[in-house]
Design a protein around this motif. Structure first.
Motif, PDB file in Angstrom:
ATOM      1  N   ARG A  16      35.387  37.957  47.146  1.00 51.34           N
ATOM      2  CA  ARG A  16      34.685  37.350  46.008  1.00 51.34           C
ATOM      3  C   ARG A  16      34.935  38.176  44.749  1.00 51.34           C
ATOM      4  N   LYS A  19      32.077  40.624  43.803  1.00 51.56           N
ATOM      5  CA  LYS A  19      32.026  41.750  44.729  1.00 51.56           C
ATOM      6  C   LYS A  19      33.169  42.732  44.451  1.00 51.56           C
ATOM      7  N   LYS A  51      32.760  30.650  38.577  1.00 52.22           N
ATOM      8  CA  LYS A  51      32.003  30.867  39.811  1.00 52.22           C
ATOM      9  C   LYS A  51      32.227  32.282  40.332  1.00 52.22           C
ATOM     10  N   ALA A  53      31.951  33.320  43.201  1.00 58.04           N
ATOM     11  CA  ALA A  53      32.558  33.272  44.535  1.00 58.04           C
ATOM     12  C   ALA A  53      34.059  33.019  44.490  1.00 58.04           C
ATOM     13  N   GLN A  54      34.663  33.006  43.307  1.00 56.99           N
ATOM     14  CA  GLN A  54      36.113  32.819  43.182  1.00 56.99           C
ATOM     15  C   GLN A  54      36.824  33.905  43.973  1.00 56.99           C
ATOM     16  N   SER A  55      37.798  33.523  44.764  1.00 58.96           N
ATOM     17  CA  SER A  55      38.543  34.485  45.575  1.00 58.96           C
ATOM     18  C   SER A  55      39.596  35.201  44.739  1.00 58.96           C
TER      19      SER A  55
END
Length: 131
Positions: A16, A19, A51, A53-55
């Motif tokens: 993420r 993170k 977002k 949570a974008q990888s």
């Protein structure tokens, strides 16, 4: 002619974005990183991201504001924990242009803060003498 079976692609290791920014110590808390991303201030490979949570993974280039600077970093690796700064610096390559140093604070006649003697002399000065 028989074709060789296609080799299965191994999935790219990702994490993420909020993170990763927290693990790489760009932000003090993961919440601050998420707030910057949610505000639309993060670009991943020149595409705006909204977002948290974008990888992101190795090879991605991230552009985001940090303080008064715009940071451009290339992701080199992922980490399992938020370790010390020396470990965090191995996660990225800094591509940011060097920033100009801030100008020095103006000084009082080059001497710094006025001394007691300077203040007493200023009180003795009579502005009517200028006329």
């Amino acid at each position: 002619m028989a074709q060789a079976p296609a080799e299965p692609k191994t999935p790219r290791a990702t994490m993420r974005a909020d993170k990763w920014l927290w693990h790489a110590r760009f932000f003090k808390t993961r919440g601050l990183a998420a707030k910057v991303i949610s505000g639309g201030h993060l670009r991943v490979n020149a595409a705006k991201v909204h977002k948290p949570a974008q990888s992101v993974g190795p090879g991605d280039v991230l552009t985001f504001p940090q303080g008064r600077r715009i940071r451009v970093v290339k992701v080199l690796g992922l980490s399992a924990r938020r370790g010390p700064a020396s470990e965090a610096q191995t996660l990225y390559e800094d591509l940011s242009p060097p920033s100009d140093p801030a100008p020095a604070a103006p000084r009082y006649e080059g001497k710094g803060r006025p001394s007691g003697k300077d203040r007493r002399n200023a009180r003795l000065f009579d502005p009517s003498q200028l006329e």
